[in-house]
Design a protein around this motif. Structure first.
Motif, PDB file in Angstrom:
ATOM      1  N   GLN A   1       0.833  -1.209   0.000  1.00  0.00           N
ATOM      2  CA  GLN A   1       0.000   0.000   0.000  1.00  0.00           C
ATOM      3  C   GLN A   1       0.866   1.256   0.000  1.00  0.00           C
ATOM      4  O   GLN A   1       0.496   2.276  -0.585  1.00  0.00           O
TER       5      GLN A   1
ATOM      6  N   THR B   1      -8.024   4.460 -12.964  1.00  0.00           N
ATOM      7  CA  THR B   1      -8.820   3.405 -12.347  1.00  0.00           C
ATOM      8  C   THR B   1      -7.944   2.685 -11.328  1.00  0.00           C
ATOM      9  O   THR B   1      -6.720   2.848 -11.300  1.00  0.00           O
ATOM     10  N   SER B   2      -8.569   1.877 -10.480  1.00  0.00           N
ATOM     11  CA  SER B   2      -7.801   1.106  -9.496  1.00  0.00           C
ATOM     12  C   SER B   2      -6.843   0.142 -10.198  1.00  0.00           C
ATOM     13  O   SER B   2      -5.717  -0.090  -9.735  1.00  0.00           O
TER      14      SER B   2
ATOM     15  N   GLU C   1      -4.479  -4.287  -8.315  1.00  0.00           N
ATOM     16  CA  GLU C   1      -5.740  -3.577  -8.108  1.00  0.00           C
ATOM     17  C   GLU C   1      -6.249  -3.789  -6.694  1.00  0.00           C
ATOM     18  O   GLU C   1      -6.762  -2.861  -6.049  1.00  0.00           O
TER      19      GLU C   1
ATOM     20  N   VAL D   1      -4.637  -1.425  -4.237  1.00  0.00           N
ATOM     21  CA  VAL D   1      -5.185  -0.071  -4.331  1.00  0.00           C
ATOM     22  C   VAL D   1      -6.494   0.024  -3.562  1.00  0.00           C
ATOM     23  O   VAL D   1      -6.731   0.991  -2.808  1.00  0.00           O
ATOM     24  N   ILE D   2      -7.346  -0.958  -3.709  1.00  0.00           N
ATOM     25  CA  ILE D   2      -8.632  -0.973  -3.011  1.00  0.00           C
ATOM     26  C   ILE D   2      -8.412  -1.077  -1.501  1.00  0.00           C
ATOM     27  O   ILE D   2      -9.095  -0.405  -0.709  1.00  0.00           O
ATOM     28  N   ARG D   3      -7.437  -1.896  -1.098  1.00  0.00           N
ATOM     29  CA  ARG D   3      -7.144  -2.024   0.339  1.00  0.00           C
ATOM     30  C   ARG D   3      -6.638  -0.696   0.917  1.00  0.00           C
ATOM     31  O   ARG D   3      -6.927  -0.351   2.054  1.00  0.00           O
TER      32      ARG D   3
ATOM     33  N   ALA E   1      -7.583   2.267  -0.013  1.00  0.00           N
ATOM     34  CA  ALA E   1      -8.772   3.102   0.203  1.00  0.00           C
ATOM     35  C   ALA E   1      -9.448   2.741   1.523  1.00  0.00           C
ATOM     36  O   ALA E   1      -9.828   3.629   2.308  1.00  0.00           O
TER      37      ALA E   1
ATOM     38  N   GLY F   1     -14.702   2.461  -0.297  1.00  0.00           N
ATOM     39  CA  GLY F   1     -14.232   1.823  -1.515  1.00  0.00           C
ATOM     40  C   GLY F   1     -13.360   2.777  -2.307  1.00  0.00           C
ATOM     41  O   GLY F   1     -13.204   3.951  -1.950  1.00  0.00           O
ATOM     42  N   PHE F   2     -12.806   2.303  -3.413  1.00  0.00           N
ATOM     43  CA  PHE F   2     -11.915   3.130  -4.217  1.00  0.00           C
ATOM     44  C   PHE F   2     -12.633   4.314  -4.870  1.00  0.00           C
ATOM     45  O   PHE F   2     -12.065   5.423  -4.903  1.00  0.00           O
TER      46      PHE F   2
ATOM     47  N   PHE G   1     -12.806   7.131  -2.444  1.00  0.00           N
ATOM     48  CA  PHE G   1     -11.445   7.617  -2.210  1.00  0.00           C
ATOM     49  C   PHE G   1     -10.994   8.530  -3.346  1.00  0.00           C
ATOM     50  O   PHE G   1     -10.502   9.644  -3.126  1.00  0.00           O
ATOM     51  N   LYS G   2     -11.199   8.087  -4.583  1.00  0.00           N
ATOM     52  CA  LYS G   2     -10.778   8.874  -5.742  1.00  0.00           C
ATOM     53  C   LYS G   2     -11.553  10.179  -5.836  1.00  0.00           C
ATOM     54  O   LYS G   2     -10.982  11.236  -6.133  1.00  0.00           O
TER      55      LYS G   2
END
Length: 277
Positions: A17, A35-36, A47, A50-52, A54, A61-62, A65-66
């Motif tokens: 991370q 995108t993730s 991917e 990236v989600i973890r 967030a 979720g991503f 976050f974005k």
């Protein structure tokens, strides 16, 4: 601010991370549009990592976050930068639909967190104050004048002083006066200074601004939150205007018979002056 949070927590993040976070911090203007999956590839992780990240930073979720990072980055752009970014977007539908769609999306997320108690509290303070001074500068001045116009129907001492004259107003103001600051990103430094000065002079203060972490909200005793939307180079005040309307309605409700009596008097004055067609 989310970028600052990510930077401060960088060392405590799990190794994978941390790679994602470091890539995003090094490439902020690009990463907020990826995108993730793309972020995972660019940061040489995955991917799932990236989600973890967030989730680790407190998001559901991503996408959430974005969006938070995009809003924060957009708030800090210059008006030139906003217009340039707007011109690079692919626009679908007609112009009016684009603008209203952006406002509706922001309003929907706001309504999930709206607390009427803060609106009622501000209205109560307005009604109880012998003087109300609304400080709004640059584009926010239009909202200050709008509030002053409708509040003056019911209250005798409502003012929208310019920054250079606020001291002159306050030096002779009743001690239980209320000073309201109105500002949105990018926040006007002079408005913040006015709130701080009013606090030092012992007056009650309130803010109408976009979030609890704004410098205006942190300086004032209380705040009501109404996020604004950036439409290209324009600071749109559609949602703050709706908040102003909610405050005005609540003020009239709290004044009760006094508001009805004043409106009746005004109607007779307008009729005699042949104000309306």
């Amino acid at each position: 601010m989310m970028w600052d949070v990510m930077k401060k927590r960088l060392d405590e993040l799990p190794r994978a991370q941390k790679k994602v976070a470091r890539y995003m911090l090094d490439n902020p203007s690009e990463s907020i549009f990826m995108t993730s999956q793309q972020l995972g590839e660019r940061s040489k992780t995955s991917e799932a990592t990236v989600i973890r990240l967030a989730f680790t930073l407190g998001f559901r979720g991503f996408p959430e976050f974005k969006e938070a990072l995009q809003v924060e980055a957009k708030d800090q752009l210059s008006t030139f930068g906003r217009l340039k970014k707007h011109r690079l977007r692919v626009h679908q539908g007609n112009l009016l639909a684009d603008v209203i769609g952006a406002e509706m999306e922001k309003a929907a997320s706001m309504l999930e967190q709206t607390d009427d108690s803060e609106i009622r509290e501000l209205a109560s303070r307005i009604c109880a104050s012998q003087g109300v001074y609304i400080v709004g500068l640059r584009s926010a001045r239009s909202l200050a004048i709008y509030l002053q116009y409708y509040l003056s129907w019911f209250l005798p001492n409502v003012y929208t002083p310019e920054r250079d004259y606020l001291e002159s107003y306050l030096v002779s103001a009743p001690r239980d006066s209320l000073v309201i600051g109105v500002s949105f990103p990018r926040y006007t430094r002079a408005t913040l200074e006015c709130i701080r000065m009013a606090s030092r002079m012992g007056f009650r203060t309130a803010a109408i601004t976009d979030c609890k972490s704004s410098p205006l909200a942190e300086a004032a005793e209380m705040s009501v939150i109404a996020p604004n939307v950036h439409v290209a180079h324009i600071d749109s005040l559609m949602i703050p205007l709706a908040m102003a309307n909610a405050i005005l309605v609540e003020v009239a409700d709290q004044l009760g018979p006094k508001a009805l009596k004043r409106l009746d008097e005004l109607e007779h004055i307008w009729a005699d002056a042949d104000v309306y067609c």
